[in-house]
Enzyme design. Structure first.
Site, PDB file in Angstrom:
ATOM      1  CE1 TYR A  40     -25.785 -32.293   0.953  1.00  0.00           C
ATOM      2  CE2 TYR A  40     -23.775 -33.578   1.001  1.00  0.00           C
ATOM      3  CZ  TYR A  40     -24.420 -32.389   0.772  1.00  0.00           C
ATOM      4  OH  TYR A  40     -23.709 -31.292   0.364  1.00  0.00           O
ATOM      5  CB  SER A  41     -30.730 -39.028   0.556  1.00  0.00           C
ATOM      6  OG  SER A  41     -29.771 -39.164  -0.459  1.00  0.00           O
ATOM      7  CD  GLU A  42     -29.116 -43.222   1.433  1.00  0.00           C
ATOM      8  OE1 GLU A  42     -30.057 -43.991   1.714  1.00  0.00           O
ATOM      9  OE2 GLU A  42     -29.096 -42.518   0.423  1.00  0.00           O
ATOM     10  CB  THR A  43     -23.217 -39.622   5.270  1.00  0.00           C
ATOM     11  OG1 THR A  43     -23.838 -38.336   5.103  1.00  0.00           O
ATOM     12  CG2 THR A  43     -21.731 -39.440   5.481  1.00  0.00           C
ATOM     13  CG  PHE A 197     -34.984 -42.192   1.230  1.00  0.00           C
ATOM     14  CD1 PHE A 197     -35.130 -43.478   1.734  1.00  0.00           C
ATOM     15  CD2 PHE A 197     -33.798 -41.522   1.480  1.00  0.00           C
ATOM     16  CE1 PHE A 197     -34.117 -44.078   2.481  1.00  0.00           C
ATOM     17  CE2 PHE A 197     -32.775 -42.106   2.224  1.00  0.00           C
ATOM     18  CZ  PHE A 197     -32.944 -43.389   2.724  1.00  0.00           C
TER      19      PHE A 197
END
Length: 269
Positions: A40-43, A197
């Site tokens: 995912y783009s962030e965790t 991103f």
């Protein structure tokens, strides 16, 4: 490992985020490995009493809005609604979750910087200078992370996003940028946005709360809106993951409030 979609009520919409509510036993390498595996783009990793760190698949980032919303909702589902005070690398971020599990984060103190020649990034994006909206000039905006704001005159131009990943990555690393905030203004308080991103190893974010906060600060600084005002940002439509982000600017302070829902995503398999 929990999975949530932020800025949506539909698990198939919004921006997916990983959430680890007890990461106290994980070192940096382990957190980075988990974020990379999840993809995912962030965790978000809760490493202490509401101390939160954010990792993209490629690197740690100082702040992430959609993962903050996801983490706050995940906590509220377990401990009940109310206010949480997250300690992040960008500073203290207060988040309130209401009875409907809608989260509102309050940004750190924002700032806006002028940027000079943008011909290089326009070339990377295959955009033309005459396609930019002169009413919303290029600038760098910060509300926890740095974002370059570029606004176009047409929705069609925004929809046609195809950029050189490696060139944009290098451009952004040189300027300490987290995303580009690409914008089309539909009406006075409604915007459509897209966020490349590459520094996180992700072509594009379906919802970017940190960029939304920075964009709110940019609009205030520019005088393009007058506080108090609530802005609506649509993101992710071009990716098939519609997201709805609300940005509130208040007259009494410069901090930006960003609101949205989050919903749990079923684990694969």
């Amino acid at each position: 490992m929990l999975r949530y979609a932020a800025f949506t009520t539909d698990p198939a919409g919004g921006n997916p985020a990983g959430v680890v509510l007890d990461a106290s036993g994980l070192d940096d390498a382990a957190m980075q490995a988990i974020a990379a595996e999840l993809g995912y783009s962030e965790t978000a990793f809760v490493t202490g009493k509401y101390a939160v760190r954010y990792f993209s698949p490629k690197a740690e980032v100082p702040f992430c809005g959609h993962a903050t919303v996801a983490t706050a909702v995940a906590l509220a589902e377990r401990i009940g609604p109310g206010q949480l005070n997250f300690s992040t690398l960008a500073g203290q971020v207060a988040v309130t979750v209401d009875e409907l599990l809608r989260a509102t984060l309050t940004s750190v103190e924002p700032y806006v910087e002028e940027i000079g020649d943008v011909s290089e990034v326009l070339d990377i994006l295959a955009w033309q200078a005459d396609q930019l909206d002169p009413a919303l000039p290029p600038a760098i905006a910060y509300a926890g992370a740095r974002h370059l704001v570029l606004s176009t005159l047409t929705r069609q131009r925004l929809a046609q996003l195809d950029y050189d990943f490696d060139r944009l990555l290098a451009f952004m690393l040189e300027r300490d940028l987290t995303t580009l905030q690409l914008v089309w203004r539909e009406s006075a308080n409604t915007f459509h946005v897209r966020d490349p991103f590459p520094v996180g190893g992700v072509v594009e974010d379906p919802a970017t709360g940190a960029a939304a906060a920075a964009f709110g600060a940019y609009l205030r600084e520019l005088g393009a809106v007058q506080a108090p005002v609530t802005l609506t940002l649509h993101q992710g439509d071009d990716l098939g993951r519609p997201s709805l982000i609300e940005v509130e600017l208040r007259a009494e302070d410069n901090r930006v409030r960003v609101s949205g829902n989050a919903v749990s995503i079923a684990e694969p398999g």
